[in-house]
Enzyme design. Sequence first.
Site, PDB file in Angstrom:
ATOM      1  N   TYR A 142     -15.426 -11.743  -0.152  1.00  8.51           N
ATOM      2  CA  TYR A 142     -16.124 -10.503  -0.497  1.00  8.51           C
ATOM      3  C   TYR A 142     -17.294 -10.774  -1.437  1.00  8.51           C
ATOM      4  O   TYR A 142     -18.367 -10.186  -1.289  1.00  8.51           O
ATOM      5  CB  TYR A 142     -15.158  -9.508  -1.157  1.00  8.51           C
ATOM      6  N   ASP A 168      -7.084  -2.495  -7.052  1.00 12.16           N
ATOM      7  CA  ASP A 168      -7.756  -3.119  -5.913  1.00 12.16           C
ATOM      8  C   ASP A 168      -8.064  -4.563  -6.245  1.00 12.16           C
ATOM      9  O   ASP A 168      -8.332  -4.884  -7.413  1.00 12.16           O
ATOM     10  CB  ASP A 168      -9.054  -2.374  -5.568  1.00 12.16           C
ATOM     11  N   ARG A 175      -2.938   6.590   0.733  1.00 13.06           N
ATOM     12  CA  ARG A 175      -3.483   7.715   1.488  1.00 13.06           C
ATOM     13  C   ARG A 175      -2.530   8.386   2.453  1.00 13.06           C
ATOM     14  O   ARG A 175      -2.812   9.484   2.922  1.00 13.06           O
ATOM     15  CB  ARG A 175      -4.731   7.248   2.249  1.00 13.06           C
ATOM     16  N   ARG A 235      -6.495  12.416  -5.375  1.00 16.36           N
ATOM     17  CA  ARG A 235      -7.786  11.770  -5.091  1.00 16.36           C
ATOM     18  C   ARG A 235      -8.887  12.818  -4.959  1.00 16.36           C
ATOM     19  O   ARG A 235     -10.005  12.635  -5.453  1.00 16.36           O
ATOM     20  CB  ARG A 235      -7.659  10.955  -3.798  1.00 16.36           C
ATOM     21  N   ARG A 259       0.811  -1.218   0.000  1.00 15.35           N
ATOM     22  CA  ARG A 259       0.000   0.000   0.000  1.00 15.35           C
ATOM     23  C   ARG A 259       0.844   1.268   0.000  1.00 15.35           C
ATOM     24  O   ARG A 259       0.399   2.322   0.482  1.00 15.35           O
ATOM     25  CB  ARG A 259      -0.977   0.023   1.187  1.00 15.35           C
TER      26      ARG A 259
END
Length: 342
Positions: free
Chosen positions: A147, A73, A27, A36, A23
């Site tokens: 998921y 993702d 962020r 973003r 990652r």
Amino acid sequence: MPGLLLDTLNGLNGPRRPVWLMRQAGRYLPEYRALRADKGGFLALVHDSPAAAEVTVQPIRRFGMDGAILFSDILVVPHALGQDLQFLAGEGPKLSPPLVDAALTALEAVPQRLDPVYRTVALVRQQLSPEVTLLGFAGSPWTVATYMIAGEGSRDQHAARAMAYRDPAAVQAIVDAIIACTVEYLVRQAEAGAEAVQLFDSWAGSLAPAEFERWVIAPNAAIVDAFRARCPGVPVIGFPKGAGAKLPAYARETGVQAVGVDETVDPVWAARALPADMPVQGNLDPLLLLAGSPELERQTAAILDAFAGRPHVFNLGHGIDKETPIPHVERLLAAVRGWQRG
């Protein structure tokens, strides 16, 4: 010339350790947050190939990482298999219809939904120097299936685990569909310029031993075998988070070229228990990097020392926390780059 990361995945045990962070494109970086805000939703950013390529190279520009991990993702695969995918603010990803109460056969595959990812890979490869290894990735079948079945993430994967006991044939059909899609997805990434790929099995640790054999080892082995037949020479890193004592069996039986180790695993034990000379990746606790205590340098050195006898890619035990201060990352990189084998 291949970069240090690719050489290490191919078995080099040199004096310097390559480093990248799961990652790392995301962020915690102010440049990511600015992009973003300009681009809007997460899925829109993933599908905007020039923007996704920019996000992928941001940590390379800032930190000089040895590997660039594709910005995407794991849930783009269920999206390609026909589920609707949304990322809702404050709630996380939502997939519909959830396969706990809908049939896989009701879905209509839309493989072209993956086309922007391949364009991103090609754009990134054009921007990277030859010394930086471009990593593609996909979610492993069990994690992706959890998921797809629940329609969202969960703490204990209750819906998928219960369905695997109640109706294993239905779960096997879902897993088989994920395998087929994932093989094609990874092959297309490699054809576009990815030099190595990682399989993320974030929920591997939720399974009992017999279920681990069926839903983690067997599907990952099928992917590795099919991928290697079409892309010989492209290393596969397997990352079964939470595998614990089942990690050596995973490393031996899936056929992965390198294995990722999460932060709960003792690196001294892993160095002893894993197949000799297999490249290992890991395994600093992301929360230690977030905290930035004096333990950061000591534990970084301890991990590097533990894996000194084999090829080792330094990484975190999972993804970097979004609140991680930039100076903590700089301290970590200085510690890794300043390490010398004793």
